[in-house]
Design a protein around this motif. Structure first.
Motif, short mmCIF file in Angstrom:
data_model
loop_
_atom_site.label_atom_id
_atom_site.label_comp_id
_atom_site.label_asym_id
_atom_site.label_seq_id
_atom_site.Cartn_x
_atom_site.Cartn_y
_atom_site.Cartn_z
N GLN A 547 39.68 29.46 29.85
CA GLN A 547 40.85 29.10 30.96
C GLN A 547 42.28 29.27 30.64
O GLN A 547 42.35 30.24 31.92
N ILE A 550 41.97 33.45 32.31
CA ILE A 550 42.26 32.97 33.17
C ILE A 550 44.12 32.94 34.33
O ILE A 550 44.63 33.27 34.87
N LYS A 551 44.98 31.25 33.10
CA LYS A 551 45.78 31.25 33.30
C LYS A 551 47.05 32.77 33.07
O LYS A 551 47.63 32.44 33.67
N ILE A 554 46.55 35.12 35.90
CA ILE A 554 47.07 34.93 37.12
C ILE A 554 48.83 34.80 37.15
O ILE A 554 49.27 34.83 37.85
N PHE A 560 48.41 37.47 45.68
CA PHE A 560 47.09 37.32 46.08
C PHE A 560 46.29 38.05 46.03
O PHE A 560 45.11 38.22 45.32
N LEU A 563 44.98 40.24 42.50
CA LEU A 563 43.75 39.31 41.55
C LEU A 563 42.69 39.45 42.68
O LEU A 563 41.60 40.36 41.14
N PHE A 569 36.79 40.21 38.64
CA PHE A 569 37.07 38.67 38.50
C PHE A 569 36.72 37.34 39.18
O PHE A 569 36.29 36.17 38.40
N LEU A 573 35.22 34.09 37.25
CA LEU A 573 34.89 32.71 37.97
C LEU A 573 33.63 32.17 37.97
O LEU A 573 33.13 30.87 37.31
N CYS A 586 40.63 26.23 39.51
CA CYS A 586 40.44 26.66 41.08
C CYS A 586 41.59 25.96 41.60
O CYS A 586 42.55 26.49 41.91
N CYS A 588 43.58 25.49 39.32
CA CYS A 588 45.41 26.89 38.24
C CYS A 588 44.84 27.49 39.78
O CYS A 588 46.59 27.81 39.40
N ILE A 589 44.31 28.10 39.74
CA ILE A 589 44.71 29.54 40.73
C ILE A 589 45.36 29.44 42.14
O ILE A 589 46.39 29.94 42.31
#
Length: 936
Positions: A547, A550-551, A554, A560, A563, A569, A573, A586, A588-589
């Motif tokens: 996680q 991912i943070k 992004i 967008f 990414l 990517f 996920l 999701c 978070c994204i």
């Protein structure tokens, strides 16, 4: 197989329940009770005093101890005399004002950019734990009073004080053994409180005893993994003591007419304060053992301000030299850490002492790999990789103190000295953890060179690269070195075999990659993470690190479309297979790009808030108003299923509460209100989407109606549930994944059967009409191929019918006559019951026949043994045909060698045991006909 008639055995539930109770055994505790506190045994010792006489020491002495610091040359306490002549209110105001000024002065010693010790304390306590048993040895000494000390001459007082100090170290022993870590922590906290209590009650000698004995515990490394946490706990006590002593002396310098200035000098301190301060230092100097003498003096280092302008600058080098006498490298490095901490608090400008501690540590660093330490580790069964991580809390703190606002030249010199030492991975890690990130970043290639040369024994290189990566996330290296740095680091990271080691290191370097490179390099890193974390589903144990990756990704990709053009990517996920984690990722994204929640998330959040509000609304005994509120809420929130479910549960509770409160008063009105509640639920349930939600609410609401004697309404709920069973799909969505529904249907039906036992037959619908309807539905339901759930359900039906044939049922509902009361053992009812049993048995036996294939023999064996146990528990085996059927099933379970031998052995033992009961003697013959097959 032929059809066998069913005969239920008569059950005496009370007798069966009594036979299952545990036997009560009277116990004679005497003086022992497991909840009594442990009594600590105190051993009494004899000692020879300075005149050669013997005296007994005992901690239970009731006479008070005279505080040698509370009297001066003339035998009177100057502080008491001073307080007696001062105005208490003015004195308190003056002390508070002075303390506030002093606190502001103390807090301004170092800037906010210096991380305080308190930030590290919790992390150390959480990380360094143990499951081994701990012990505390305290030699608290005697507390015998010494009468007439007020009239003693000066020489007598000095001699008395020295004898008391001896008494500290030769007194009665208190030993607490086999303490868990939490017990140990609690005991240390108790000692800290005892110190405060002793001080508050003017028992300064007792307070000093506690501090001395606690300091001695820091020389004990018997449970070495716990030492860093022990250090934190003990130094808390030392800090308390140091503050108390300083506050006491400071209070002597304050009266209603004058207050010490913020930066006071020794000239501002009066003679009383100086005399008391000297007494403390003299007393501490008389402590024989090095470690407690060092720690206690360091704890009151700040008090030197009352004696001399150069007192602190003179004491720090001396205390630094004292540490050279501590042989254990672990104990000594923590002593240096404490001295550096105290030094930074009272005199951060005296850098020379801090530097001297560092360079002294470097000189003794090789002891860590010496024979003495290695032998100690062998004795405790501790490996070097577990031992070396005990050093970083102390080393990091020392390095942080030294590097704070240090010039580049000093940091360079320190780095060069570390480079010259062998086995310096531990040192290198502390340097990178404590030095400024900018200093590390500009020398990244130098540090990579040192990392590559390190010996990995005891401290792996990937931890060093992780520390380097943490610095590079805060400061940028030279642009020309950035790609080479990434290549050198990833060469090491990608070779890591342990998934946890890999992800802990990779997670740090992802940020560096995103910060300085394009999506191509980021894609390469993500692909490598997928490659390492996919085997054996290692990603399931690393969701927090994944996680974070991912943070970080992004956070650096604000477009967008860019990414999602990163090839790996979406595959990345896919590793988030736990539904709750996937939703969080999701969210978070979406938060990063559109700053809004999805529709379903919004509904869930709103439903949660609304349900919380509904639970809080109460109209007390005005039940009709409460129901009106629920009706209005249903119309307002009809599109939010979680709210409707909550409303149904609330109305059911309201119906039960109404019946309980009214207890027969206004019975017609109460019955009408309950029927209104029941109608509310019956109308609302069909609007729900989840099929098992509807089934369970039909069952629950039917139970509520039955408990309120609304029999026709209860029948309506149960019929609705039966009619809904054919609509159960083969697969249902559970946490975003499609799962077979049969196991959930089996669970629901078993609960349903338990309720049907006490539901009375409707006079117009015939015997056991609900059971018959349910059996028809089960028969017509399309079950999965190779599924045995239908037969397991039939077995449960057989248990239900057997319970229904008893003269008195196992349980009842108050004021509801079940079939045992309605039929009273009527022969026609029992005949109908037995016919249903035979029909169910025929279905079970027919299914067992279909399993006579090689691939299904194990299932046949398991189901055959299960059916045998059902007959044993519920059937009357005095019936010859039923008895023969049980024998046939026993042989069937063993026929092809697929039986669980252990289970069959235990079953046979149970039969033999039951055969000894007065009404079970017929089982003796059965046991003889049940052989156990031996495997060859």
């Amino acid at each position: 197989m032929a059809v066998f008639p069913w005969h239920s055995r008569n059950r005496n539930y009370k007798a069966e329940f009594a036979s299952c109770r545990l036997e009560a055994v009277p116990l004679e505790f005497g003086d022992y009770h497991p909840l009594k506190p442990i009594t600590v045994t105190e051993s009494k010792t004899k000692k020879v005093n300075r005149k050669g006489s013997t005296s007994s020491t005992s901690s239970s002495s009731s006479s008070s101890v005279v505080d040698p610091l509370s009297s001066v040359l003339d035998g009177t306490d100057p502080l008491s005399m001073f307080a007696a002549t001062a105005d208490p209110a003015a004195l308190a105001a003056a002390m508070d004002s002075s303390r506030r000024k002093r606190d502001r002065d103390d807090n301004s010693v170092v800037g906010s950019d210096f991380e305080p010790w308190t930030n590290k304390r919790g992390e150390i306590l959480a990380r360094y734990t143990t499951t081994e048993k701990l012990s505390i040895n305290l030699f608290m000494g005697s507390e015998k009073g010494k009468a007439g000390t007020a009239t003693l001459a000066m020489s007598e007082k000095v001699r008395t004080r020295l004898e008391e100090l001896d008494d500290f170290e030769e007194g009665s022993q208190k030993e607490l053994l086999n303490l868990t870590q939490q017990d140990y922590v609690n005991r240390i906290e108790e000692l800290n409180q005892s110190l405060k209590d002793a001080w508050a009650s003017d028992q300064k000698v007792k307070a000093l005893k506690i501090v001395i004995q606690c300091s001695k515990l820091l020389s004990d490394t018997s449970v070495i993994q716990f030492y860093p946490s022990k250090f934190v706990l003990i130094t808390d006590i030392l800090d308390t003591f140091g503050k108390l002593v300083y506050e006491r002396i400071f209070s002597m310098c304050v009266d209603s007419r004058s207050v010490l200035p913020d930066h006071f000098s020794p000239e501002n301190a009066n003679d009383t304060a100086k005399e008391t301060c000297l007494n403390w230092f003299f007393k501490i100097a008389s402590i024989r053992e090095l470690i407690p003498r060092f720690y206690v003096e360091a704890s009151i280092l700040k008090c030197n301000k009352f004696l001399s302008k150069t007192g602190i600058s003179e004491c720090l080098p001396r205390l630094t030299c004292m540490i050279r006498g501590i042989g254990d490298p672990l104990v000594s490095v923590y002593a240096r850490a404490y001295l550096c901490r105290v030094g930074m608090e009272v005199a951060p400008h005296l850098k020379e002492t801090l530097n001297k501690n560092f360079f002294d540590f470097l000189l003794t660093f090789k002891q860590i790999h010496g024979d003495t330490v290695q032998n100690q580790l062998v004795v405790q069964g501790v490996e070097l990789p577990s031992y070396l991580p005990l050093y970083p809390p102390a080393m990091d703190w020392i390095f942080q103190c030294i590097s704070y606002h240090a010039p580049e030249a000093l940091l360079t010199e320190m780095m060069e000295r570390c480079k010259k030492l062998g086995n310096n991975a531990l040192l290198l890690n502390s340097v990178m953890s404590a030095f400024r990130a900018e200093f590390i970043a500009t020398r990244s290639m130098d540090f990579i060179g040192m990392i590559k040369e390190c010996d990995e024994s005891g401290f792996p290189k990937h931890l060093l690269f992780r520390s380097l990566g943490l610095n590079l996330a805060l400061a940028d290296p030279p642009e020309s070195d950035r790609l080479q740095i990434l290549n050198e680091a990833w060469k090491v990271i990608t070779k890591l075999k342990n998934p946890q080691d890999y992800i802990n290191c990779a997670e740090v370097w992802v940020e560096y990659t995103c910060k300085h490179f394009t999506k191509r390099e980021v894609n390469t890193v993500l692909a490598d993470v997928i490659k390492h974390m996919t085997p054996d589903r290692a990603f399931e144990d690393s969701y927090p690190q994944l996680q974070l990756i991912i943070k970080k990704v992004i956070a650096h990709f604000h477009d967008f479309s860019v990414l999602f053009s990163v090839e790996k990517f979406l595959p990345f996920l896919d590793m988030f297979q736990k539904e709750s984690v996937r939703v969080e990722v999701c969210k978070c994204i979406m938060d990063a790009f559109i700053n809004a929640l999805t529709l379903e998330d919004e509904k869930r959040m709103l439903s949660y808030l609304i349900n919380g509000f509904i639970k809080m609304v109460s109209f007390g005994r005005d039940f009709e108003q409460q129901l009106s509120f629920y009706v209005e809420s249903r119309s307002m929130f009809c599109n939010l299923e979680p709210v409707l479910v909550q409303l149904i549960h609330s109305v059911n509770r309201l119906a039960m509460e109404t019946r309980k409160v009214m207890k027969g008063n206004h019975s017609r009105k109460t019955a009408a209100f309950v029927r209104a509640c029941v109608a509310y639920c019956f109308i609302t349930i069909p609007s729900l989407a989840g099929i098992f939600t509807r089934l369970n609410l039909y069952l629950h609401s039917g139970q509520v109606a039955l408990a309120n004697q609304c029999l026709s309404q209860a029948d309506a709920f149960f019929k609705a549930a039966i009619s809904l069973v054919p609509e159960v799909p083969k697969m249902i969505n559970i946490d975003g994944k499609m799962r077979p529904s049969e196991s959930f249907l089996l669970e629901f039906l078993c609960n349903f059967f338990s309720t049907l036992l006490i539901v009375p037959d409707h006079p117009e619908h015939g015997v056991l009409f609900l059971v018959r309807e349910l059996l028809n539905v089960i028969q017509d339901y399309t079950w999965e191929d190779n599924s045995d759930e239908k037969i397991r359900i039939y077995t449960c039906v057989l248990h239900l019918l057997s319970a229904m044939s008893q003269e008195t049922y196992l349980y009842h509902i108050d004021k509801v006559d079940s079939n045992d009361s309605l039929y009273g053992g009527d022969s026609k009812f029992l005949a109908e019951n037995n016919k249903l049993c035979e029909t169910v048995m025929a279905q079970i036996l027919e299914h067992l026949k279909t399993l006579a294939k090689d691939e299904a023999l194990k299932r046949q064996s398991s189901l055959g043994l299960s059916f045998f146990n059902s007959i044993l528990a519920h059937g009357d085996l005095r019936n010859n045909k039923l008895n023969q059927l049980s024998v046939n099933l026993w042989h069937l379970a063993q026929r092809h060698g697929c039986a669980d031998t252990r289970t069959m052995v235990k079953t046979l033992e149970y039969i033999k045991k039951q055969s000894k009961q007065p009404d079970m003697t017929h089982l003796t013959e059965l046991a003889l006909r049940l052989p156990l097959q031996t495997r060859t």
